[in-house]
Design a protein around this motif. Structure first.
Motif, PDB file in Angstrom:
ATOM      1  N   UNK A  90       0.847  -1.182   0.000  1.00 19.95           N
ATOM      2  CA  UNK A  90       0.000   0.000   0.000  1.00 19.95           C
ATOM      3  C   UNK A  90       0.887   1.239   0.000  1.00 19.95           C
ATOM      4  N   UNK A  91       0.423   2.313  -0.646  1.00 19.55           N
ATOM      5  CA  UNK A  91       1.202   3.542  -0.744  1.00 19.55           C
ATOM      6  C   UNK A  91       0.573   4.632   0.103  1.00 19.55           C
ATOM      7  N   UNK A  92       1.424   5.443   0.695  1.00 11.84           N
ATOM      8  CA  UNK A  92       0.935   6.629   1.402  1.00 11.84           C
ATOM      9  C   UNK A  92       1.988   7.717   1.287  1.00 11.84           C
ATOM     10  N   UNK A  93       1.563   8.883   0.850  1.00 10.28           N
ATOM     11  CA  UNK A  93       2.493   9.999   0.722  1.00 10.28           C
ATOM     12  C   UNK A  93       1.861  11.285   1.175  1.00 10.28           C
ATOM     13  N   UNK A  94       2.675  12.203   1.686  1.00 16.47           N
ATOM     14  CA  UNK A  94       2.219  13.552   1.991  1.00 16.47           C
ATOM     15  C   UNK A  94       3.165  14.541   1.318  1.00 16.47           C
ATOM     16  N   UNK A  95       2.630  15.699   1.003  1.00 17.35           N
ATOM     17  CA  UNK A  95       3.437  16.806   0.493  1.00 17.35           C
ATOM     18  C   UNK A  95       3.220  17.982   1.431  1.00 17.35           C
ATOM     19  N   UNK A  96       4.271  18.698   1.738  1.00 11.45           N
ATOM     20  CA  UNK A  96       4.165  19.725   2.763  1.00 11.45           C
ATOM     21  C   UNK A  96       5.099  20.899   2.498  1.00 11.45           C
ATOM     22  N   UNK A  97       4.672  22.051   2.948  1.00 13.46           N
ATOM     23  CA  UNK A  97       5.607  23.156   3.066  1.00 13.46           C
ATOM     24  C   UNK A  97       6.639  22.775   4.126  1.00 13.46           C
ATOM     25  N   UNK A  98       7.614  23.624   4.349  1.00 14.21           N
ATOM     26  CA  UNK A  98       8.744  23.244   5.189  1.00 14.21           C
ATOM     27  C   UNK A  98       8.427  23.410   6.681  1.00 14.21           C
ATOM     28  N   UNK A  99       7.809  22.367   7.245  1.00 11.76           N
ATOM     29  CA  UNK A  99       7.454  22.369   8.657  1.00 11.76           C
ATOM     30  C   UNK A  99       8.087  21.163   9.347  1.00 11.76           C
ATOM     31  N   UNK A 100       8.846  21.421  10.412  1.00  6.46           N
ATOM     32  CA  UNK A 100       9.467  20.306  11.128  1.00  6.46           C
ATOM     33  C   UNK A 100       8.429  19.442  11.826  1.00  6.46           C
ATOM     34  N   UNK A 101       7.294  20.028  12.252  1.00 13.94           N
ATOM     35  CA  UNK A 101       6.271  19.216  12.910  1.00 13.94           C
ATOM     36  C   UNK A 101       5.682  18.197  11.943  1.00 13.94           C
ATOM     37  N   UNK A 102       5.637  18.552  10.641  1.00 11.72           N
ATOM     38  CA  UNK A 102       5.108  17.627   9.638  1.00 11.72           C
ATOM     39  C   UNK A 102       6.021  16.417   9.487  1.00 11.72           C
ATOM     40  N   UNK A 103       7.335  16.654   9.561  1.00 13.92           N
ATOM     41  CA  UNK A 103       8.304  15.551   9.476  1.00 13.92           C
ATOM     42  C   UNK A 103       8.237  14.697  10.731  1.00 13.92           C
ATOM     43  N   UNK A 104       8.220  15.358  11.897  1.00  8.60           N
ATOM     44  CA  UNK A 104       8.151  14.653  13.168  1.00  8.60           C
ATOM     45  C   UNK A 104       6.927  13.749  13.227  1.00  8.60           C
ATOM     46  N   UNK A 105       5.780  14.257  12.845  1.00 10.29           N
ATOM     47  CA  UNK A 105       4.538  13.483  12.889  1.00 10.29           C
ATOM     48  C   UNK A 105       4.576  12.325  11.898  1.00 10.29           C
ATOM     49  N   UNK A 106       5.213  12.543  10.747  1.00  5.60           N
ATOM     50  CA  UNK A 106       5.356  11.484   9.754  1.00  5.60           C
ATOM     51  C   UNK A 106       6.206  10.344  10.310  1.00  5.60           C
TER      52      UNK A 106
END
Length: 314
Positions: A90-106
Motif C-alpha cells: 500500500x502507498x501513502x504519501x504527503x506533500x508539505x511546506x517546510x514544517x518540522x512538525x510535519x516531518x516529526x509526525x510522519x
C-alpha cells in the motif's frame, strides 16, 4: 484496461524511466513496454514521449495519469479497508511546506506500520507543488497555511483542483532566529528591529507568487533578502548571516536541535495584524486511509504535547 496497466503507467510517470519502473515493479522491460503499448492503443492516445534521456508525459498523458491515480487510489482504499491479506504494498504519501512538525509526525506515524508492507513518501516542496501533488493523488495529504493575505487565492486554487482544506491550528507570527542573534533575547520583535538583517525565505520557482510564499508578510519590502531551497540551508544562513524568517513558532528541537529560537512578532502601526492557519488538504469528499488518519492524529498529539490544545481546530 487493467489495474496492473494503470500501476505500470503511474510507476513510469514517477520514475521517468521504463527501466527504473521495471526494476521497482519486478517485471521485465519488454512486458512493461507491451502493457503501455496496449493501453495507448486501447485509448488511442500517446501517454509517454520516449527519448534517449528517458520518458516524459504528453499533454494527454498528464490528464491520463491524473485520472489513473484517482482510480488506483480508490482501489488501494478498498484494499486498505477490506484486503487485509493482500500482498500488494500500500502507498501513502504527503506533500508539505517546510514544517518540522510535519516531518516529526510522519516519523511517528511510520513507526506504527510495517515498512515492508507499505511504500511511504514525504515531500517537502513548493506551495504550488503541494497542491498539485494532492490534486493528482501523488500524495494523499498536503500541509500548508492560510493567512488573511493568501486565503482567497489559495482557496480558488483548491476549489479549481477539487480539493478541500481542514484547519489544524491557528498560530500567531514568530521571528525565527539563531540563538546568538542580537535580537534573540527580546520579548517582542518588530519590522523596524529587523531592518538591518537579511530576510530568509523558501524559493517558490519560476511561477513564484507572493501568494505562494511560505512566509507570512511576503509583500513586505525587505532591504536584504535571500532565497533558499531547504530547511538545513535556512538554518545555516540564520547562523552565518544573522538571517531571520517569519514562521508559526512551532519548532521541533528533536529535528532542528536547540540552536534556534522563535520570538513573538509585533506588527507596526501601519502593518496588518495577521496569523497563520495551518491546515491539511485532501481531495473533496475523500475518506482518509488508515495511514492518513493516523498521520493527522500524530500531528494533533504532537501539538498537545507542546501545550497548544487551545489553538487546535481539529
Amino acid at each position: 484496461m487493467t489495474l496492473t496497466q494503470l500501476r505500470y503507467a503511474i510507476a513510469i510517470s514517477e520514475t521517468g524511466s521504463f527501466n527504473k519502473a521495471a526494476q521497482i515493479l519486478y517485471v521485465s522491460q519488454p512486458s512493461l513496454s507491451n502493457a503501455i503499448h496496449d493501453l495507448e492503443d486501447e485509448f488511442s492516445i500517446k501517454i509517454f514521449y520516449r527519448s534517449g534521456r528517458g520518458v516524459s508525459l504528453t499533454n494527454e498523458g498528464v490528464d491520463f495519469i491524473t485520472y489513473a491515480r484517482q482510480v488506483y487510489h480508490q482501489y488501494e482504499s478498498l484494499l486498505d479497508k477490506f484486503g487485509k491479506n493482500s500482498s500488494l504494498k500500500k502507498k501513502f504519501g504527503i506533500s508539505t511546506q517546510h514544517y518540522s512538525f510535519a516531518i516529526k509526525s510522519f516519523v511517528e506515524m511510520v513507526k506504527k506500520f510495517d515498512t515492508s508492507e507499505y511504500d511511504f513518501a514525504i515531500r517537502e516542496t513548493k506551495t504550488r507543488e503541494v497542491i498539485t501533488d494532492v490534486s493528482t493523488l501523488k500524495s494523499e495529504i498536503g500541509i500548508l497555511y492560510l493567512s488573511n493575505f493568501n486565503r482567497n487565492m489559495i482557496m480558488k486554487l483548491l476549489n479549481a483542483s477539487d480539493l478541500e482544506f481542514h484547519p489544524i491550528i491557528n498560530c500567531q507570527v514568530y521571528v525565527y532566529l539563531y540563538k546568538d542573534h542580537p535580537l534573540a533575547n527580546k520579548d517582542l520583535i518588530t519590522f523596524s528591529d529587523l531592518e538591518n538583517y537579511p530576510s530568509l525565505s523558501f524559493e517558490q520557482g519560476d511561477n513564484s507568487s507572493f501568494y505562494f510564499a511560505e512566509e507570512i508578510y511576503s509583500t513586505k519590502e525587505y532591504t536584504r533578502a535571500v532565497k533558499v531551497n531547504d530547511r538545513a540551508t535556512m538554518l545555516n544562513l540564520m547562523k552565518g548571516l544573522n538571517g531571520f524568517t517569519l514562521c508559526s513558532g512551532i519548532i521541533c528541537d528533536e529535528l532542528h536541535g536547540s540552536d534556534s529560537v522563535a520570538v513573538p512578532f509585533k506588527p507596526g502601526d501601519n502593518d496588518e495584524d495577521d496569523n497563520m492557519e495551518i491546515c491539511y488538504i485532501c481531495k473533496k469528499n475523500q475518506v482518509l486511509s488508515s495511514m492518513g488518519k493516523m498521520y493527522i492524529e500524530q500531528i494533533k498529539n504532537y501539538f498537545k504535547e507542546l501545550g497548544l490544545e487551545d489553538q487546535l481546530k481539529l
